[in-house]
Write a protein that holds these residues in place. Structure first.
Motif, PDB file in Angstrom:
ATOM      1  N   GLU A  92     -15.463  47.924 -46.618  1.00  0.00           N
ATOM      2  CA  GLU A  92     -16.903  47.456 -46.147  1.00  0.00           C
ATOM      3  C   GLU A  92     -17.367  46.671 -47.334  1.00  0.00           C
ATOM      4  OE1 GLU A  92     -19.055  51.055 -45.329  1.00  0.00           O
ATOM      5  OE2 GLU A  92     -18.044  51.338 -43.421  1.00  0.00           O
ATOM      6  N   ASP A  93     -17.117  46.662 -48.493  1.00  0.00           N
ATOM      7  CA  ASP A  93     -17.630  46.163 -49.728  1.00  0.00           C
ATOM      8  C   ASP A  93     -17.104  44.664 -49.617  1.00  0.00           C
ATOM      9  OD1 ASP A  93     -19.007  48.392 -50.757  1.00  0.00           O
ATOM     10  OD2 ASP A  93     -17.146  48.975 -51.840  1.00  0.00           O
ATOM     11  N   GLY A  94     -16.006  44.284 -48.949  1.00  0.00           N
ATOM     12  CA  GLY A  94     -15.429  42.965 -48.795  1.00  0.00           C
ATOM     13  C   GLY A  94     -14.357  42.757 -50.038  1.00  0.00           C
ATOM     14  N   THR A 120     -18.017  40.448 -51.855  1.00  0.00           N
ATOM     15  CA  THR A 120     -18.640  39.369 -50.939  1.00  0.00           C
ATOM     16  C   THR A 120     -19.539  40.243 -49.858  1.00  0.00           C
ATOM     17  OG1 THR A 120     -16.708  40.199 -49.328  1.00  0.00           O
ATOM     18  CG2 THR A 120     -16.408  38.081 -50.575  1.00  0.00           C
ATOM     19  N   ASN A 121     -19.489  41.576 -49.741  1.00  0.00           N
ATOM     20  CA  ASN A 121     -20.634  42.153 -48.758  1.00  0.00           C
ATOM     21  C   ASN A 121     -21.462  43.106 -49.628  1.00  0.00           C
ATOM     22  OD1 ASN A 121     -19.094  40.825 -46.731  1.00  0.00           O
ATOM     23  ND2 ASN A 121     -18.143  42.395 -46.349  1.00  0.00           N
ATOM     24  N   PRO A 142     -25.507  47.046 -49.768  1.00  0.00           N
ATOM     25  CA  PRO A 142     -24.898  45.999 -49.040  1.00  0.00           C
ATOM     26  C   PRO A 142     -25.918  44.565 -49.284  1.00  0.00           C
ATOM     27  CG  PRO A 142     -25.267  47.978 -48.006  1.00  0.00           C
ATOM     28  CD  PRO A 142     -26.078  48.077 -49.231  1.00  0.00           C
ATOM     29  N   THR A 144     -26.647  42.366 -47.312  1.00  0.00           N
ATOM     30  CA  THR A 144     -27.672  42.228 -46.076  1.00  0.00           C
ATOM     31  C   THR A 144     -28.709  43.253 -45.949  1.00  0.00           C
ATOM     32  OG1 THR A 144     -26.223  43.563 -44.882  1.00  0.00           O
ATOM     33  CG2 THR A 144     -25.953  41.206 -44.548  1.00  0.00           C
ATOM     34  N   ARG A 241     -24.327  35.028 -53.083  1.00  0.00           N
ATOM     35  CA  ARG A 241     -24.021  35.947 -52.140  1.00  0.00           C
ATOM     36  C   ARG A 241     -25.075  35.823 -51.038  1.00  0.00           C
ATOM     37  NH1 ARG A 241     -19.996  34.835 -51.457  1.00  0.00           N
ATOM     38  NH2 ARG A 241     -19.928  36.416 -49.958  1.00  0.00           N
ATOM     39  N   ALA A 245     -24.322  35.068 -47.248  1.00  0.00           N
ATOM     40  CA  ALA A 245     -24.711  36.304 -46.134  1.00  0.00           C
ATOM     41  C   ALA A 245     -25.775  35.561 -45.244  1.00  0.00           C
ATOM     42  CB  ALA A 245     -25.185  37.302 -46.689  1.00  0.00           C
ATOM     43  N   SER A 249     -25.586  35.976 -40.976  1.00  0.00           N
ATOM     44  CA  SER A 249     -26.641  36.965 -40.352  1.00  0.00           C
ATOM     45  C   SER A 249     -27.930  36.824 -40.733  1.00  0.00           C
ATOM     46  CB  SER A 249     -26.303  38.275 -41.111  1.00  0.00           C
ATOM     47  OG  SER A 249     -27.355  39.456 -40.666  1.00  0.00           O
TER      48      SER A 249
END
Length: 291
Positions: A92-94, A120-121, A142, A144, A241, A245, A249
């Protein structure tokens, strides 16, 4: 007698901290700031970096002082990087991107060494001991979930024992700050006065990062990768980043990046004076003693 004096100063410091918090949260002090709104019109564009002029020029570290920090040892950093990549980064972290070694400033102005991993995430803030090569706490944010970012110099009340810092700070607030040590997720709302007043409280809904002391190295050649300790380099990676992102999104549409002084309501702060002056929050060789 010495223990009695220390207890006295701790009680006095606590009282002044509590008094100032009541004043701080009950009054409004307007601040003029630059506000960068990330919305659909700037989608795909990287926000412009903010580099506040430091209030003082940091005192340079010479070779012998640099070498006392375990974070200056390339083998220690490579071991930390390998262990973190193997045991902490999830799908999930990328993808793993970079590892920074910075200082975290807590709500009582104590500086502590932290490894910050940029994926990345997500961004991971790791309490990693470079002496025994182990970690005790990980906070995961995260990208986002970022809600508010303040970039500026740390300022204190007009009457304080705290001195200005040689590097600016970045204060990060997010809708989600998770811990991977089995404890509940950190609250992201307004902290209770009792939580901010408590120097041991972990439920603080923001993270403040600044440059590592090794960023003051007089000669970059003393360090194999000097960018790892720089708050400028971290800011560039963070903004990159965010821009990436934003192209994928709309969750970051309300994120605010502000150029503004970061208030630290500490009047006395004897514990932070002692801790920060002696770099007690950093892994060092202290004349044959390692802590």
């Amino acid at each position: 007698m010495m223990r009695l004096m220390i207890n006295y100063y701790l009680v006095l410091s606590t009282f002044l901290k509590y008094y100032n918090l009541l004043y701080h949260y009950s009054s409004f002090n307007p601040v003029i700031f630059l506000k960068v709104q990330l919305n659909s019109s700037c989608k795909g564009n990287m926000p412009e970096a903010i580099h506040p002029e430091p209030l003082i020029k940091p005192q340079a570290l010479h070779s012998k002082d640099v070498k006392r920090f375990f974070a200056s040892r390339a083998d220690k950093l490579h071991t930390a990087e390998r262990l973190i990549k193997a045991s902490l980064i999830t799908s999930e972290d990328g993808e793993y991107l970079k590892m920074f070694i910075l200082a975290e400033v807590d709500h009582w102005n104590h500086d502590r060494e932290r490894i910050v991993i940029m994926c990345t995430n997500a961004m991971l803030i790791v309490n990693f001991c470079l002496i025994n090569e182990s970690y005790s706490n990980v906070r995961r944010i995260p990208i986002t979930s970022l809600r508010d970012i303040i970039i500026g110099n740390m300022v204190f009340p007009s009457k304080t024992l705290q001195g200005p810092r040689g590097f600016y700070c970045i204060k990060i607030m997010a809708n989600s700050i998770g811990e991977s040590n089995g404890t509940p997720e950190i609250s992201t709302g307004v902290p209770k006065t009792s939580e901010v007043w408590n120097p041991l409280s972990k439920n603080i809904p923001w993270i403040i990062l600044t440059a590592h002391p090794l960023a003051k190295a007089k000669d970059d050649e003393l360090l194999s990768e000097p960018w790892r300790y720089s708050i400028d380099s971290f800011q560039d990676a963070l903004l990159e980043r965010i821009a990436e992102a934003q192209t994928k999104s709309m969750e970051l549409a309300s994120l605010e990046i502000r150029a503004q002084d970061i208030e630290m309501p500490v009047h006395l702060g004897l514990t932070s004076l002692l801790t920060n002056q002696g770099d007690m929050g950093f892994a060092k060789d202290r004349g044959g003693f390692y802590f």
